[in-house]
Design an enzyme around this catalytic site. Structure first.
Site, PDB file in Angstrom:
ATOM      1  N   ASP A  13       0.847  -1.195   0.000  1.00  0.00           N
ATOM      2  CA  ASP A  13       0.000   0.000   0.000  1.00  0.00           C
ATOM      3  C   ASP A  13       0.881   1.243   0.000  1.00  0.00           C
ATOM      4  OD1 ASP A  13      -1.932   1.927   0.303  1.00  0.00           O
ATOM      5  OD2 ASP A  13      -2.312   1.483   2.426  1.00  0.00           O
ATOM      6  N   GLU A  25      -2.392  -1.628  -3.876  1.00  0.00           N
ATOM      7  CA  GLU A  25      -2.604  -1.405  -5.300  1.00  0.00           C
ATOM      8  C   GLU A  25      -1.585  -2.203  -6.128  1.00  0.00           C
ATOM      9  OE1 GLU A  25      -1.650   0.836  -3.113  1.00  0.00           O
ATOM     10  OE2 GLU A  25       0.165   1.866  -3.801  1.00  0.00           O
ATOM     11  N   ASP A  63      -4.646 -11.320  14.735  1.00  0.00           N
ATOM     12  CA  ASP A  63      -3.298 -10.765  14.721  1.00  0.00           C
ATOM     13  C   ASP A  63      -2.945 -10.193  13.347  1.00  0.00           C
ATOM     14  OD1 ASP A  63      -0.928 -10.104  15.933  1.00  0.00           O
ATOM     15  OD2 ASP A  63       0.034 -12.027  15.535  1.00  0.00           O
ATOM     16  N   ASP A  76       3.866   8.659  36.477  1.00  0.00           N
ATOM     17  CA  ASP A  76       5.314   8.496  36.345  1.00  0.00           C
ATOM     18  C   ASP A  76       5.747   7.153  35.768  1.00  0.00           C
ATOM     19  OD1 ASP A  76       5.746  11.017  37.233  1.00  0.00           O
ATOM     20  OD2 ASP A  76       5.902  10.444  39.342  1.00  0.00           O
ATOM     21  N   ASP A 118      -5.000  -5.164  20.647  1.00  0.00           N
ATOM     22  CA  ASP A 118      -5.035  -3.765  20.206  1.00  0.00           C
ATOM     23  C   ASP A 118      -4.622  -2.781  21.296  1.00  0.00           C
ATOM     24  OD1 ASP A 118      -5.529  -4.353  17.644  1.00  0.00           O
ATOM     25  OD2 ASP A 118      -7.658  -3.868  17.660  1.00  0.00           O
ATOM     26  N   PHE A 122       7.731   9.702  34.048  1.00  0.00           N
ATOM     27  CA  PHE A 122       7.149  10.347  32.875  1.00  0.00           C
ATOM     28  C   PHE A 122       6.276  11.556  33.196  1.00  0.00           C
ATOM     29  CE2 PHE A 122       7.894   6.456  29.960  1.00  0.00           C
ATOM     30  CZ  PHE A 122       9.233   6.816  29.861  1.00  0.00           C
ATOM     31  N   HIS A 161      10.452  17.001  37.765  1.00  0.00           N
ATOM     32  CA  HIS A 161       9.568  16.729  36.631  1.00  0.00           C
ATOM     33  C   HIS A 161       9.024  18.037  36.059  1.00  0.00           C
ATOM     34  CE1 HIS A 161       8.572  12.598  38.662  1.00  0.00           C
ATOM     35  NE2 HIS A 161       9.841  12.739  38.353  1.00  0.00           N
ATOM     36  N   ASP A 175       6.262  18.567  34.798  1.00  0.00           N
ATOM     37  CA  ASP A 175       4.844  18.829  35.101  1.00  0.00           C
ATOM     38  C   ASP A 175       4.678  19.544  36.439  1.00  0.00           C
ATOM     39  OD1 ASP A 175       5.304  16.758  36.884  1.00  0.00           O
ATOM     40  OD2 ASP A 175       3.525  15.594  36.328  1.00  0.00           O
ATOM     41  N   CYS A 181       0.492  14.115  38.831  1.00  0.00           N
ATOM     42  CA  CYS A 181       1.427  13.024  39.163  1.00  0.00           C
ATOM     43  C   CYS A 181       0.660  11.754  39.508  1.00  0.00           C
ATOM     44  CB  CYS A 181       2.292  13.386  40.357  1.00  0.00           C
ATOM     45  SG  CYS A 181       3.158  14.945  40.186  1.00  0.00           S
TER      46      CYS A 181
END
Lengths: 689, 689
Positions: free
Chosen positions: A132, A140, A186, A372, A410, A429, A493, A495, A671
C-alpha cells in the site's frame, strides 16, 4: 513495432532494468523474461567467425530493436554486423505456455551466405510485489513508487506497525515476541503485501521465486504467508471471510531468504508483514523486502536472480497525545489512604464524561504515581491504529501495571531498559510531556513537540533522563523533542511547573507556567488591601497555618522564589523559542516554591502549597490541586485567581484536595493520574520534512 | 533609538534569542547582557500594587522598546500599564566596565504619583564561538551558519578530521588514542575553533564561561585549548610562530563540560578539536560544541546558562581513490620465491615514474597479497589532508604491515574489528574497489562509487563481506556503495573479473570485464584461421601446454565458461545500471575460467590462464599478468588482443610474468600489489545531496 499494452495497471520497474543474455549458434537457449524489463544480447559475441551480416525474426508477441539502428533497408535483407551490434527485445504480455515465443538471429558471411543461426525460446511472466504505497489502505498493483519512502501528503511509501500488542489476554506477551500467528485477529496488526504473478501454469524447470531481506533489516521485520492459494481481496476487512488454516513464517532473523510458491496463471499470494522494533538510534525505521526470480544454472551452482522487485516500509513511530486531545480514559491508583482523593477524582471525571479506570492496591503495591510509571501514546497506519503504552524505566512498585494490565488485544507495549544506576527521578514520565501542534519560524509541528526535563547541559553533575529513553524519543522523528531544565526541582519533573490547556482563540491552547512572581504580586495586593492576616493552610490537620504577612516578610523565602522564578523563566525562554510562542500564549499561575537541601549539598525546589499547574486536563474541565490559599470573604484567593484566568478561556476548574495523600508526598493531581486520549486526526506520514 | 553598529562582522545569534529577566522595585538588579540577544521584562510582574502608569529611562548605550507600543505621547510622560506591558532592551556594544549602563523603570499610581522604581545595572559582553563554517581554511567571525551543516558548494558547516595518524614514529599509535597533544605538529590534524570575546577586564563576580558537549558526541570528539592568552591569528600556518607550552584538555568522554577563562577586553582564545571516530552505522558524523555564559545564583544552586553559542562539525569521511587518479606509490611484497616477478614490477613501476615500496619478508612473513590486507584512502578538510589506510579484518600474515609500517605522521590508520567466524575471503580488499566519477540518471557521484562483492541476496548460504566493514563503507556516505556478486569465484574478489582504466574520451574511463565469450570468439577465429594447434602455456615449467582445438572441443569446459559469463553478465547489468554505463563504456577481455569443487558441494570459478583484468593501472601504463596464450607468428594472441584494445585508448600494456608465484597461488598482479594515489581534486563537502 513496440506495443505497450500491459495487463498491469502501471508497469514501471526499476528504470533501465535490462538483462544481458547470451545467444548461441550451437544450441537453442531458453530464457524466462519478466514483462516490463528488457533483454539485451550483443550480436557479435556469439557470431560465427567471419560473420558480416545478420537478420532477426521473432514470433508476434516479441518486440525487438537493434542498436545502432540499421540503415534504411528492407526488413528482410541482412543487416551489417559490427562489434557493437546489440539486440534489445522484450514481451509485453505474459506467456500462456512455456517457451511459447521465439526469437531467431541468422548470421551471414560477406557474400550473405548463411553461417549459422541462434535460436532463443522465450517464456514471459509478470511479477509484482505490491504494498500500500499510496497509503489508502488498499494494496494497489505495482505502484511505481513502492520501492522508496517520501514524507508528506504528496509522498509515498508503505507503513508497518510494530506488532506490540498481544492477541492473548492470558500468558500474554507482545505478539512481536513470537514467530507465529496465533490468532487470525493478529493479521490486522500486520501490513498486507501481495505477490501478483501471471504466466504459464508453472515456471520452466528449475526457475523459482524467492523472497529475501538483508541481515540488518531482519532484526526489525517478520513476514508470514497466507497458505490459501485462492486469490484474496486487497481489503484487509475481508480476511475474516476466509477460514485461515495456516500462516507459515517466510522471513525472520534466522531465515533471510526463502522460496515462495509460483501459483501459475493469473494469481495473487498474500503476505503479512509485522514490525518488530521501533525506530531508534541505530534504526531509521526503513525496511526493504525483495522478491527475486531465480534462474537455475546447474548442479552445485547458485541460482542467479534475473529479476528483483523491491518494496519499502517505514515502521510507524510512537506518538504522544497532548492535553488538547479528547480524553478517553483516566487512570488513578487506589491506596489505603487516598479514599478522599479518589472520591474527588471520581466526581470530576464523571463530570467530564470520561471513563475512570482504577488501579487497585494488589497491582500498585502502594505506588500512587500513575503519571510516572508510563506514558500513553499510539501507533497509526492506513490500515490500523492502536494505543501503545511506553513503560518507564522508573520501575516503582507500579512497574508491572503497564505489562500486566494494559498490554492486550489492540493495546501495545514498549519499553526501554536502562541500567539501574543510570535511572533517576527524571526518568519518571511526569517529566515527559508533549505540546499541542505548533508552528515555529514557518516550520510546522502538526503533532506538537515532545518536552523532557534534564540538567543544564553546562552542569558538571546533575540528573538526566536516561539516554536510552531520550534516544528512543528522538528517533520517532515526528514530534521533535525539546529539552527543558527540570533538575532544579527536588522531584525534577517538568509537570511541576508547566502544562497546556485548550483555548478557543489564538493557537488553540495556552501554556500555563508556575510563577512565584505572580504569587508575590497577588499576595502583595492582598496585603495592600488589608488582608495581610489572611491565612494559608487553614483547616488542614497537622499543618500550621501561615499568614500572608508572614510569607511576605520572609526574606530568605523571597530569595528562594526569585531563584525558582529565574529557573522557570529560563524554561519560558526556551519554550517561547522552540514552540514559537509569544507572551500572550502564556499564563502565569500564582505558585510558590521552597528549597530543600538535598544530597550533594544542592538545594532543590518543592511546591510550597498544592501546585495548581500540576493539573489534569479533560477537555474544558480542569482538575486542579486545591491550593488551600488565604481566604477573602470566605473565598480562597488562589482558587479565585485560577478560576478567573481559566474562566476567560471557557475552562472550568474543579479543585481536588490532594494535600495529605499527594502534596505532602511531593506530588499532586497530575502526578497521581494518567489520561489516555484520542489520537491526532493528522496522519504522521503527511508530515512535511 | 535603535542603533545597529556591531563590532562583530555579522552579528546574528539564534533568531529570537530573547532572555526573560526580572525587574525589582525592592533592590537594584545587575544583569549581564550578551550583544546580539535581547532582554525582556514583563513590566506588571514586579509593579507595586495599584500601579497604573510607568516610564522608562536608560543610559545612552541601552536601546529599548515597549510592547504593546504606547500611544503617541511625549516620551517623558508616563505610559499606561497593563498586564501585558513588556520592555525589550539590549545593547549593541560591549561594556568597558562592569555595570557601566543602567535602565530605570518608574511606576505611578492613578494620579501619576510615583509608587516605586526598578533599577537595573547592565554589563554587555560580546561572545562568539567560531569555526571555519565557510570551509576556506580560516576561522571567520561569527558565521551565521556555524550552527548547522549543509552539503554542496553553496553549503556550510565546519569539518573535523579523525586524528588517526601518529605524530610519533616509535611506540606509535593513532593520536586519537591519547588524550594529550604530544607534539605541536599534531595541532594541524585538528580543527581550529576560536572563542572571541569583548567586554570589561573581568566578568562580574560569579559569572563564567563554560564549554560543553553532549554525552553522545563525547565519544567522537576531544577539545584542547591553547593556554597562550595572546591573540592568535586565524591562519593555521601561523601556529608554529608561537612557542606552545601547553594544550590542556578541555572536553572529552569523561569531561562533558568545563569552564574556560574569560580573558577580558577584546580577546581571542584558540581551541583545537580532534575527531575520534569515523561516521558509522550509529554515528552520522555530526558533532555539536557549545559555549555558554553562566550566571551565578547562589550557594548550592547550579549556575544558569543565560547565553549559549553552538557550532557544528562534520567528521570527514574516509575516501577511496579509483584507478583514474595519479599513482604516487606502489607497494609490493618481497618473498623468497618472487624475485622474477619483483624484477618485472620494478621495471614497470620505474617506467611509470612511480615510487616502489617493497614490504620485506620479516614483515610480510610470506603473505604476498598486498592488495588484500589493506585499502588506501584519505581524509580531507579545508585546513589539512592526509592518506589513511583501512586495515582489512582479513588479518593474514601481512596483518601488522598497515599499523607498523604505514601509520605515522600524516598517515592515518583505521580498521574495523570483526569476529573471526564472520570473516571470509570476501573480506580481502581485492574485493573492495571504487569506480571513477560517474553520473547516474542525473545524479552525480563526483567521487565515484564504492564496489564490493557479496553473495546473491537470494542465497540461503554463501560468503559475504563482514557487516562491520560494510556498515563503515556505507556510513562514509560520499561514495555510495554498490554490491556486486563475487561469491561465484573461488577466491571471491571483484578484482578477478573487473577493473577500470583511464580513457581520453566519453566518460574518461572504460570498465574492463573478463569475458569467456570474448575468449571463445578469439579462439574460434584462430581455429578458423588454421591455428587450432597453437598452444597455451608454452615454455612454462611444470605446466602442460594445451592447444586451442583441445580447449574448443572440451564441452564441459565450455559449459563452465557459459556459467562464468552469466555471472559476469549479471554484474555487467548491475554496473551499467548503478554506474550509468552503456555498452560502449565497457570492454570485454578474453579470459577463461574453470570451476573447482569447493566445500559445501559448491562449484566456484578460477582464472584458467593468468587473469589479464587483474592488472595494476599506473596512469597510461598497465601492468598486466602475462597470459601465456597461443602464439601466431611468435606473438601471443591474447597479448596482441589486449594491446590492440588498450592501445586504442592510448594505454600501454606491460606483461608481467606472475604465473608460478601468483597465478598458481590463485592471484595475479593486482592481488599482489597496492597503489597509493593522489586524492581527488573534488572536495567531498561540495557534494550535492
Amino acid at each position: 513495432m513496440f506495443q505497450e499494452v500491459s495487463t498491469f495497471k502501471r508497469r514501471q520497474v526499476t528504470p533501465n532494468y535490462h538483462r544481458t543474455c547470451r545467444l548461441s549458434t550451437e544450441s537453442t537457449n531458453s530464457v524466462v523474461h519478466v514483462v516490463g524489463t528488457s533483454l539485451e544480447a550483443n550480436l557479435s559475441r556469439c557470431a560465427p567467425p567471419r560473420s558480416k551480416y545478420f537478420s532477426v525474426k521473432c514470433s508476434p508477441k516479441v518486440q525487438y530493436s537493434i542498436s545502432p539502428p540499421p540503415q534504411e533497408t528492407s526488413h528482410l535483407s541482412p543487416i551489417p554486423l559490427n562489434g557493437k551490434s546489440t539486440l534489445h527485445f522484450s514481451m509485453s504480455h505474459a506467456s500462456e505456455h512455456e517457451n511459447d515465443s521465439k526469437l531467431c538471429v541468422w548470421y551471414y558471411g560477406k557474400n550473405k551466405e548463411e553461417l549459422g543461426r541462434a535460436i532463443m525460446h522465450l517464456t514471459a511472466v509478470e511479477i509484482s510485489l505490491d504494498v500500500d504505497a499510496d497509503r489508502d489502505g488498499v494494496v494497489e498493483e505495482n505502484n511505481p513508487n513502492k520501492g522508496s519512502w517520501e514524507w508528506g501528503p504528496q509522498g509515498h511509501g508503505a507503513i508497518l506497525l510494530v506488532n506490540c500488542d498481544s492477541e492473548r489476554t492470558y500468558w500474554k506477551k507482545p505478539d512481536s515476541e513470537q514467530n507465529f500467528v496465533s490468532k487470525v485477529s493478529d493479521l490486522k496488526d500486520m501490513s498486507m503485501m501481495v505477490l501478483r504473478t501471471r504466466g504459464p501454469a508453472k515456471l520452466p524447470n528449475g526457475y523459482k521465486l524467492t523472497m529475501h531481506i538483508s541481515k540488518g533489516d531482519a532484526e526489525s521485520v517478520r513476514v508470514f504467508r497466507s497458505r490459501s492459494s485462492e486469490a484474496m481481496s486487497n481489503s484487509l476487512s475481508k480476511i475474516y471471510d476466509y477460514f485461515v488454516k495456516d500462516f507459515p513464517l517466510v522471513l525472520c532473523n534466522e531465515v533471510l531468504s526463502q522460496e515462495v510458491p509460483y501459483l501459475g496463471g493469473k494469481a495473487e499470494m498474500t503476505f503479512y508483514v509485522e514490525g518488530l522494533r521501533f525506530p531508534d538510534k541505530d534504526f531509521d525505521g526503513l525496511i526493504r523486502i525483495s522478491l527475486s526470480l531465480l534462474e537455475p544454472i546447474g548442479e552445485g551452482l547458485p541460482e542467479t536472480p534475473i529479476f528483483t522487485d523491491k518494496v519499502v516500509f517505514r515502521v510507524a513511530p510512537w506518538i504522544m497525545t497532548p492535553n488538547t486531545l479528547q480524553p478517553l480514559e483516566v487512570f488513578v491508583c487506589s491506596t489505603d489512604d487516598n479514599y478522599q482523593f479518589l472520591k474527588g477524582m471520581k466526581n470530576f471525571i464523571q463530570k467530564s464524561g470520561c471513563k475512570l479506570r482504577i488501579c487497585h492496591e494488589y497491582m500498585n503495591r502502594g505506588d500512587r504515581w500513575m503519571q510516572d510509571e508510563l506514558e500513553f501514546g499510539y501507533i497509526d497506519s492506513p490500515h490500523h491504529r492502536f494505543p501503545v503504552v511506553l513503560d518507564s524505566p522508573r520501575d516503582g512498585s507500579l512497574q508491572d501495571f503497564p505489562y500486566n494490565e494494559l498490554l492486550g488485544p489492540d493495546f501495545g507495549y514498549v519499553t526501554r531498559v536502562a541500567k539501574r544506576k543510570d535511572v533517576s527521578s527524571l526518568d519518571s514520565f511526569g517529566n515527559l510531556e508533549v505540546s499541542p501542534p505548533v508552528t515555529v519560524n514557518g516550520k510546522n509541528y502538526p503533532l506538537g513537540r515532545i518536552l523532557i526535563g534534564v540538567a543544564f547541559p553546562t552542569a558538571t553533575k546533575g540528573r538526566n533522563m536516561t539516554k536510552v529513553v531520550q534516544d528512543f524519543l528522538w528517533a520517532q522523528a515526528v514530534q521533535e523533542p525539546v529539552a527543558l531544565f527540570s533538575d532544579w526541582l527536588y522531584v525534577g519533573h517538568i509537570d511541576e511547573f508547566m502544562t497546556f490547556v485548550p483555548a478557543p482563540d489564538k493557537k488553540g491552547f495556552r501554556l500555563l507556567l508556575a510563577s512565584p512572581d505572580a504569587a508575590y504580586k497577588l499576595f502583595r495586593g492582598l496585603q495592600k488591601d488589608g488582608y495581610g492576616q489572611a491565612k494559608l493552610f487553614e483547616g488542614l490537620r497537622n499543618e500550621k497555618p501561615i499568614t500572608v504577612d508572614e510569607i511576605l516578610n520572609d526574606e530568605r523565602f523571597k530569595e528562594e522564589n526569585n531563584y525558582v522564578q529565574s529557573c522557570i523563566d529560563w524554561n519560558r525562554d526556551v519554550l517561547k523559542r522552540e514552540l514559537g510562542l509569544d507572551d500572550d500564549d502564556i499564563i502565569d499561575l500564582p505558585i510558590l516554591f521552597k528549597l530543600e537541601l538535598e544530597d550533594e549539598n544542592q538545594y532543590r525546589a518543592l511546591a510550597y502549597y498544592p501546585d495548581m499547574v500540576n493539573m489534569i486536563v479533560l477537555g474544558k474541565n480542569l482538575g486542579v490541586p486545591k491550593p488551600f490559599g488565604p481566604k477573602v470573604n470566605g473565598r480562597c484567593v488562589l482558587e479565585a485567581e485560577m478560576c478567573s484566568l481559566m474562566g476567560a478561556l471557557g475552562l472550568s476548574c474543579t479543585f481536588i484536595d490532594d494535600f495529605t495523600t499527594y502534596h505532602k508526598l511531593l506530588g499532586e493531581v497530575h502526578c497521581g493520574s494518567n489520561v489516555r486520549r484520542q489520537p491526532f486526526g493528522f496522519k504522521w506520514w503527511n508530515l512535511e520534512k
